[in-house]
Design a protein around this motif. Structure first.
Motif, PDB file in Angstrom:
ATOM      1  N   ILE A  31      -6.635 -15.803   3.715  1.00  0.00           N
ATOM      2  CA  ILE A  31      -5.307 -15.729   3.118  1.00  0.00           C
ATOM      3  C   ILE A  31      -4.926 -17.154   2.733  1.00  0.00           C
ATOM      4  CG2 ILE A  31      -2.879 -15.197   3.507  1.00  0.00           C
ATOM      5  CD1 ILE A  31      -3.850 -13.133   5.596  1.00  0.00           C
ATOM      6  N   ILE A  32      -4.513 -17.336   1.487  1.00  0.00           N
ATOM      7  CA  ILE A  32      -4.162 -18.678   1.007  1.00  0.00           C
ATOM      8  C   ILE A  32      -2.793 -18.648   0.360  1.00  0.00           C
ATOM      9  CG2 ILE A  32      -6.577 -19.296   0.612  1.00  0.00           C
ATOM     10  CD1 ILE A  32      -5.429 -19.022  -2.501  1.00  0.00           C
ATOM     11  N   GLY A  33      -2.224 -19.807   0.177  1.00  0.00           N
ATOM     12  CA  GLY A  33      -0.994 -19.975  -0.585  1.00  0.00           C
ATOM     13  C   GLY A  33      -1.217 -21.068  -1.609  1.00  0.00           C
ATOM     14  N   ILE A  34      -0.644 -20.913  -2.780  1.00  0.00           N
ATOM     15  CA  ILE A  34      -0.772 -21.922  -3.833  1.00  0.00           C
ATOM     16  C   ILE A  34       0.615 -22.490  -4.079  1.00  0.00           C
ATOM     17  CG2 ILE A  34      -1.419 -22.346  -6.225  1.00  0.00           C
ATOM     18  CD1 ILE A  34      -3.255 -19.866  -5.987  1.00  0.00           C
ATOM     19  N   ILE A  35       0.768 -23.777  -3.800  1.00  0.00           N
ATOM     20  CA  ILE A  35       2.059 -24.426  -3.985  1.00  0.00           C
ATOM     21  C   ILE A  35       1.870 -25.643  -4.882  1.00  0.00           C
ATOM     22  CG2 ILE A  35       3.024 -23.628  -1.801  1.00  0.00           C
ATOM     23  CD1 ILE A  35       2.429 -26.398  -0.636  1.00  0.00           C
ATOM     24  N   GLY A  36       2.925 -26.036  -5.555  1.00  0.00           N
ATOM     25  CA  GLY A  36       2.861 -27.213  -6.409  1.00  0.00           C
ATOM     26  C   GLY A  36       4.114 -27.336  -7.243  1.00  0.00           C
ATOM     27  N   PHE A  37       4.228 -28.470  -7.900  1.00  0.00           N
ATOM     28  CA  PHE A  37       5.367 -28.739  -8.764  1.00  0.00           C
ATOM     29  C   PHE A  37       5.295 -27.868 -10.015  1.00  0.00           C
ATOM     30  CE2 PHE A  37       4.851 -32.787  -6.455  1.00  0.00           C
ATOM     31  CZ  PHE A  37       6.113 -32.863  -5.893  1.00  0.00           C
ATOM     32  N   ASN A  38       6.417 -27.805 -10.760  1.00  0.00           N
ATOM     33  CA  ASN A  38       6.415 -27.118 -12.055  1.00  0.00           C
ATOM     34  C   ASN A  38       5.355 -27.746 -12.947  1.00  0.00           C
ATOM     35  OD1 ASN A  38       8.572 -25.604 -11.199  1.00  0.00           O
ATOM     36  ND2 ASN A  38      10.099 -26.771 -12.353  1.00  0.00           N
ATOM     37  N   GLU A  39       4.704 -26.904 -13.746  1.00  0.00           N
ATOM     38  CA  GLU A  39       3.683 -27.351 -14.700  1.00  0.00           C
ATOM     39  C   GLU A  39       2.454 -27.967 -14.022  1.00  0.00           C
ATOM     40  OE1 GLU A  39       4.179 -27.329 -18.325  1.00  0.00           O
ATOM     41  OE2 GLU A  39       5.919 -26.095 -17.902  1.00  0.00           O
ATOM     42  N   SER A  40       2.178 -27.589 -12.767  1.00  0.00           N
ATOM     43  CA  SER A  40       1.022 -28.174 -12.076  1.00  0.00           C
ATOM     44  C   SER A  40      -0.230 -27.298 -12.149  1.00  0.00           C
ATOM     45  CB  SER A  40       1.368 -28.470 -10.610  1.00  0.00           C
ATOM     46  OG  SER A  40       1.647 -27.272  -9.912  1.00  0.00           O
ATOM     47  N   GLY A  41      -0.148 -26.125 -12.805  1.00  0.00           N
ATOM     48  CA  GLY A  41      -1.326 -25.304 -13.017  1.00  0.00           C
ATOM     49  C   GLY A  41      -1.458 -24.075 -12.138  1.00  0.00           C
ATOM     50  N   LYS A  42      -0.427 -23.748 -11.378  1.00  0.00           N
ATOM     51  CA  LYS A  42      -0.494 -22.585 -10.467  1.00  0.00           C
ATOM     52  C   LYS A  42      -0.706 -21.279 -11.230  1.00  0.00           C
ATOM     53  CE  LYS A  42       3.594 -23.338  -8.842  1.00  0.00           C
ATOM     54  NZ  LYS A  42       4.042 -24.482  -9.623  1.00  0.00           N
ATOM     55  N   SER A  43       0.080 -21.037 -12.241  1.00  0.00           N
ATOM     56  CA  SER A  43      -0.040 -19.800 -13.019  1.00  0.00           C
ATOM     57  C   SER A  43      -1.360 -19.762 -13.784  1.00  0.00           C
ATOM     58  CB  SER A  43       1.119 -19.656 -14.000  1.00  0.00           C
ATOM     59  OG  SER A  43       2.328 -19.508 -13.286  1.00  0.00           O
ATOM     60  N   THR A  44      -1.766 -20.887 -14.322  1.00  0.00           N
ATOM     61  CA  THR A  44      -3.053 -20.950 -15.026  1.00  0.00           C
ATOM     62  C   THR A  44      -4.192 -20.634 -14.078  1.00  0.00           C
ATOM     63  OG1 THR A  44      -2.162 -22.603 -16.546  1.00  0.00           O
ATOM     64  CG2 THR A  44      -4.557 -22.426 -16.409  1.00  0.00           C
ATOM     65  N   LEU A  45      -4.143 -21.156 -12.865  1.00  0.00           N
ATOM     66  CA  LEU A  45      -5.156 -20.856 -11.858  1.00  0.00           C
ATOM     67  C   LEU A  45      -5.208 -19.354 -11.590  1.00  0.00           C
ATOM     68  CD1 LEU A  45      -7.213 -21.612  -9.677  1.00  0.00           C
ATOM     69  CD2 LEU A  45      -5.276 -22.057  -8.159  1.00  0.00           C
ATOM     70  N   CYS A  46      -4.059 -18.740 -11.396  1.00  0.00           N
ATOM     71  CA  CYS A  46      -4.010 -17.288 -11.149  1.00  0.00           C
ATOM     72  C   CYS A  46      -4.548 -16.510 -12.344  1.00  0.00           C
ATOM     73  CB  CYS A  46      -2.585 -16.850 -10.817  1.00  0.00           C
ATOM     74  SG  CYS A  46      -2.009 -17.446  -9.219  1.00  0.00           S
ATOM     75  N   GLN A  47      -4.247 -16.957 -13.553  1.00  0.00           N
ATOM     76  CA  GLN A  47      -4.733 -16.269 -14.746  1.00  0.00           C
ATOM     77  C   GLN A  47      -6.241 -16.428 -14.913  1.00  0.00           C
ATOM     78  OE1 GLN A  47      -1.947 -18.033 -17.541  1.00  0.00           O
ATOM     79  NE2 GLN A  47      -0.975 -16.042 -17.823  1.00  0.00           N
ATOM     80  N   LEU A  48      -6.801 -17.544 -14.480  1.00  0.00           N
ATOM     81  CA  LEU A  48      -8.259 -17.704 -14.501  1.00  0.00           C
ATOM     82  C   LEU A  48      -8.917 -16.764 -13.493  1.00  0.00           C
ATOM     83  CD1 LEU A  48      -8.695 -21.582 -14.778  1.00  0.00           C
ATOM     84  CD2 LEU A  48      -9.208 -19.876 -16.534  1.00  0.00           C
ATOM     85  N   ILE A  49      -8.329 -16.679 -12.302  1.00  0.00           N
ATOM     86  CA  ILE A  49      -8.892 -15.825 -11.257  1.00  0.00           C
ATOM     87  C   ILE A  49      -8.837 -14.352 -11.669  1.00  0.00           C
ATOM     88  CG2 ILE A  49      -8.532 -14.991  -8.886  1.00  0.00           C
ATOM     89  CD1 ILE A  49      -7.705 -17.920  -8.205  1.00  0.00           C
ATOM     90  N   THR A  50      -7.744 -13.934 -12.320  1.00  0.00           N
ATOM     91  CA  THR A  50      -7.612 -12.535 -12.733  1.00  0.00           C
ATOM     92  C   THR A  50      -8.271 -12.264 -14.086  1.00  0.00           C
ATOM     93  OG1 THR A  50      -5.451 -12.947 -13.753  1.00  0.00           O
ATOM     94  CG2 THR A  50      -5.471 -12.205 -11.444  1.00  0.00           C
ATOM     95  N   GLU A  51      -8.892 -13.280 -14.652  1.00  0.00           N
ATOM     96  CA  GLU A  51      -9.625 -13.202 -15.916  1.00  0.00           C
ATOM     97  C   GLU A  51      -8.742 -12.899 -17.125  1.00  0.00           C
ATOM     98  OE1 GLU A  51     -12.778 -10.452 -14.902  1.00  0.00           O
ATOM     99  OE2 GLU A  51     -13.963 -12.064 -14.011  1.00  0.00           O
ATOM    100  N   GLU A  52      -7.445 -13.226 -17.021  1.00  0.00           N
ATOM    101  CA  GLU A  52      -6.563 -13.167 -18.195  1.00  0.00           C
ATOM    102  C   GLU A  52      -6.892 -14.310 -19.145  1.00  0.00           C
ATOM    103  OE1 GLU A  52      -2.255 -12.577 -17.872  1.00  0.00           O
ATOM    104  OE2 GLU A  52      -2.639 -12.038 -15.776  1.00  0.00           O
ATOM    105  N   LEU A  53      -7.317 -15.438 -18.591  1.00  0.00           N
ATOM    106  CA  LEU A  53      -7.745 -16.599 -19.358  1.00  0.00           C
ATOM    107  C   LEU A  53      -9.186 -16.924 -19.005  1.00  0.00           C
ATOM    108  CD1 LEU A  53      -4.737 -19.058 -18.829  1.00  0.00           C
ATOM    109  CD2 LEU A  53      -5.238 -17.742 -20.888  1.00  0.00           C
ATOM    110  N   THR A  54      -9.871 -17.614 -19.905  1.00  0.00           N
ATOM    111  CA  THR A  54     -11.209 -18.113 -19.604  1.00  0.00           C
ATOM    112  C   THR A  54     -11.144 -19.639 -19.590  1.00  0.00           C
ATOM    113  OG1 THR A  54     -11.785 -18.049 -21.943  1.00  0.00           O
ATOM    114  CG2 THR A  54     -12.421 -16.147 -20.619  1.00  0.00           C
ATOM    115  N   PRO A  55     -11.948 -20.275 -18.747  1.00  0.00           N
ATOM    116  CA  PRO A  55     -11.916 -21.740 -18.704  1.00  0.00           C
ATOM    117  C   PRO A  55     -12.534 -22.342 -19.960  1.00  0.00           C
ATOM    118  CG  PRO A  55     -13.602 -20.886 -17.223  1.00  0.00           C
ATOM    119  CD  PRO A  55     -12.872 -19.712 -17.780  1.00  0.00           C
ATOM    120  N   ASN A  56     -12.067 -23.554 -20.347  1.00  0.00           N
ATOM    121  CA  ASN A  56     -12.682 -24.284 -21.445  1.00  0.00           C
ATOM    122  C   ASN A  56     -14.070 -24.757 -21.034  1.00  0.00           C
ATOM    123  OD1 ASN A  56      -9.569 -24.884 -21.715  1.00  0.00           O
ATOM    124  ND2 ASN A  56     -10.459 -24.961 -23.749  1.00  0.00           N
TER     125      ASN A  56
END
Length: 87
Positions: free
Chosen positions: A56-81
């Motif tokens: 079990i993990i938690g992802i914390i960080g400042f605004n615009e630090s990549g939390k949502s992008t990380l989640c979207q990569l994991i759920t395959e909504e986005l693909t990495p460059n």
């Protein structure tokens, strides 16, 4: 899958977005050979980690630090460059 097997693994995962200074700049790029003014925004750069099954993990960080992008990569909504994400 055992409790020590990786469940989610990121290897040098990088995600960048093109940010246009004006709406017209994006239109120029889309419909003509003329380049619009744009910048690269690096949401994630060379991220490496793995989560094991059952952790079990938690992802914390400042605004615009990549939390949502990380989640979207994991759920395959986005693909990495570059790099890879294994789920």
């Amino acid at each position: 899958m055992g409790m020590t097997d990786p469940h989610i693994k990121l290897v040098s995962a990088t995600k960048a977005f093109t940010v246009y200074r004006k709406t017209i700049d994006k239109l120029k790029m889309m419909f003509s050979k003329e380049k619009g003014n744009s910048d690269q925004f690096w949401a994630l750069k060379g991220m490496n980690f793995e989560f094991k099954s059952g952790e079990i993990i938690g992802i914390i960080g400042f605004n615009e630090s990549g939390k949502s992008t990380l989640c979207q990569l994991i759920t395959e909504e986005l693909t990495p460059n570059s790099g890879k994400v294994e789920v």
